[in-house]
Write an enzyme that holds these catalytic residues in place. Structure first.
Site, PDB file in Angstrom:
ATOM      1  N   GLU A   1      -1.353   2.687  -5.317  1.00  0.00           N
ATOM      2  CA  GLU A   1      -1.758   3.815  -6.154  1.00  0.00           C
ATOM      3  C   GLU A   1      -0.559   4.706  -6.456  1.00  0.00           C
ATOM      4  O   GLU A   1      -0.110   5.458  -5.582  1.00  0.00           O
ATOM      5  CB  GLU A   1      -2.808   4.688  -5.440  1.00  0.00           C
TER       6      GLU A   1
ATOM      7  N   GLU B   1     -10.188  -0.933  -4.886  1.00  0.00           N
ATOM      8  CA  GLU B   1     -10.715   0.025  -3.898  1.00  0.00           C
ATOM      9  C   GLU B   1     -11.924   0.699  -4.512  1.00  0.00           C
ATOM     10  O   GLU B   1     -11.907   1.054  -5.693  1.00  0.00           O
ATOM     11  CB  GLU B   1      -9.699   1.137  -3.573  1.00  0.00           C
TER      12      GLU B   1
ATOM     13  N   LYS C   1     -12.397   4.850  11.675  1.00  0.00           N
ATOM     14  CA  LYS C   1     -12.109   6.286  11.583  1.00  0.00           C
ATOM     15  C   LYS C   1     -13.419   7.035  11.325  1.00  0.00           C
ATOM     16  O   LYS C   1     -14.315   6.517  10.663  1.00  0.00           O
ATOM     17  CB  LYS C   1     -11.159   6.495  10.399  1.00  0.00           C
TER      18      LYS C   1
ATOM     19  N   TRP D   1     -13.371  -0.012   0.180  1.00  0.00           N
ATOM     20  CA  TRP D   1     -12.463   0.610   1.135  1.00  0.00           C
ATOM     21  C   TRP D   1     -13.281   1.225   2.265  1.00  0.00           C
ATOM     22  O   TRP D   1     -14.173   2.014   1.952  1.00  0.00           O
ATOM     23  CB  TRP D   1     -11.622   1.674   0.409  1.00  0.00           C
TER      24      TRP D   1
ATOM     25  N   GLU E   1     -15.018   8.867   9.226  1.00  0.00           N
ATOM     26  CA  GLU E   1     -15.058   9.347   7.847  1.00  0.00           C
ATOM     27  C   GLU E   1     -16.075   8.498   7.094  1.00  0.00           C
ATOM     28  O   GLU E   1     -16.395   7.384   7.512  1.00  0.00           O
ATOM     29  CB  GLU E   1     -13.678   9.243   7.178  1.00  0.00           C
TER      30      GLU E   1
ATOM     31  N   SER F   1     -11.547  11.845  -1.014  1.00  0.00           N
ATOM     32  CA  SER F   1     -10.881  12.038   0.278  1.00  0.00           C
ATOM     33  C   SER F   1     -11.476  11.148   1.355  1.00  0.00           C
ATOM     34  O   SER F   1     -11.119  11.266   2.531  1.00  0.00           O
ATOM     35  CB  SER F   1     -10.997  13.496   0.727  1.00  0.00           C
TER      36      SER F   1
ATOM     37  N   HIS G   1       0.834  -1.200   0.000  1.00  0.00           N
ATOM     38  CA  HIS G   1       0.000   0.000   0.000  1.00  0.00           C
ATOM     39  C   HIS G   1       0.872   1.254   0.000  1.00  0.00           C
ATOM     40  O   HIS G   1       1.041   1.937   1.007  1.00  0.00           O
ATOM     41  CB  HIS G   1      -0.940  -0.041   1.214  1.00  0.00           C
TER      42      HIS G   1
ATOM     43  N   TYR H   1     -14.147   6.394  -6.262  1.00  0.00           N
ATOM     44  CA  TYR H   1     -14.913   6.958  -5.148  1.00  0.00           C
ATOM     45  C   TYR H   1     -16.023   7.774  -5.826  1.00  0.00           C
ATOM     46  O   TYR H   1     -15.756   8.767  -6.490  1.00  0.00           O
ATOM     47  CB  TYR H   1     -14.001   7.778  -4.233  1.00  0.00           C
TER      48      TYR H   1
END
Ligand code: MG
Length: 325
Positions: A161, A248, A287, A282, A289, A255, A126, A222
């Site tokens: 990435e 992912e 966390k 992902w 988020e 973000s 990663h 995303y």
């Protein structure tokens, strides 16, 4: 009555054996076996297309508490994942470059749990600057290939990435890593990254790696940020025969924040379904988020009721369970 104990033990032994055998039979790896790539498709050992769906553990350096066999088992049994990605952080403090033995220990725990529990596992380097850590990456993947290359469960992801590095550089890095892995493991699937956080599959399409087998190229989305324009790039790559693996994804923005865009996430789910593309959400962390699957304080060992999942965790679990029965 006094001498019935041997018979009772025998019956328990046989019943236990049958239960264990049943559990083993339902394993997705038992069902599909060794994977290969033909054209744009991921195939099982019988040569039939197979689509894997699952989740990624979060960076091991920040979320080591979820890197355990109980969490893996919960994800398999409750989320019905068929693939788990182990995102081993490389550059941050306390990550691989800082503490390689700690990182390898956690990777080993997760990989062996996935083997025991009969699901596929992605060993993910990663890193966002892997070309700066070629020797470390080579040594790590050679270790992994020697230890686990015989197992059909294993998928290698050699570069999470790239950022703004160009494809020529990522391609050269990939060729070096693939060659190193293939010395010890001739056949397991290898996932290849591409520039701009795995959004440049259209550039790969015009200049793929031709010298090796069983490669797939990663596309990360995303959904708030990455929309039809990225599916168009995916379509172009597929039209050129490039196999894609979404290692992912989520319905949030790039973000990891913002509100989920469910309409767009559904368009992605439909697009991946139509093209039989495997995908991973992902990530497993708590966390605060949008893209974290768990709410703060979720038990590291699984057993999560729905109120312990974030909204994106609930949705991803639904998507996965819809396909993986
Ligand atoms: Mg192998």
């Amino acid at each position: 009555m006094k001498n019935n104990y041997p018979i009772i033990f025998l019956v328990l032994f046989i019943t236990g054996g049958l239960i264990l055998n049943f559990c083993h039979e339902k394993s997705v790896v038992k069902q599909h076996g060794r994977l290969s790539v033909k054209g744009t498709r991921l195939l099982n050992a019988n040569g039939d297309p197979v689509v894997l769906r699952g989740v990624s553990l979060g960076w091991h350096n920040w979320w080591p508490k979820f890197w355990n066999a109980d969490a893996v088992k919960w994800l398999r049994d409750d989320w019905k994942i068929t693939v788990l990605r182990a995102a081993m952080g490389i550059e941050p403090d306390s990550a691989y470059l800082d503490m390689p033995e700690h990182a390898k220990g956690l990777m080993k725990t997760v990989v062996e749990a996935c083997i025991d529990q009969g699901i596929y596992v992605i060993i993910d380097w990663h890193d966002h600057h892997a070309e700066n850590h070629i020797e470390e990456a080579k040594a790590f993947f050679i270790d992994m290939a020697k230890a686990y290359g015989e197992h059909p469960n294993i998928i290698y992801e050699i570069y999470n990435e790239p950022v703004r590095q160009d494809w020529a550089l990522v391609k050269a890095y990939s060729d070096t890593l693939i060659t190193a892995i293939r010395q010890y493991d001739p056949d397991n699937i290898i996932l290849i990254g591409n520039p701009h956080w795995d959004q440049d599959v259209h550039i790969v399409a015009d200049d793929p790696i031709r010298e090796h087998i069983n490669l797939m190229y990663t596309l990360h989305f995303y959904a708030v940020t990455h929309r039809q324009w990225l599916r168009d790039r995916g379509d172009y790559a597929l039209s050129k025969g490039i196999p894609i693996f979404v290692s992912e994804s989520d319905g949030c923005n790039s973000s990891g924040q913002d509100k989920l865009d469910m309409e767009e996430w559904n368009l992605w789910i439909d697009w991946m379904g139509k093209n039989q593309i495997s995908w991973v959400k992902w990530s497993i962390s708590d966390k605060q988020e949008t893209c974290s699957a768990l709410r703060p304080g979720a038990d590291p060992k699984g057993g999560w009721s729905l109120d312990k999942l974030s909204e994106s965790g609930v949705k991803a679990r639904e998507f996965i369970r819809r396909f993986n029965k």
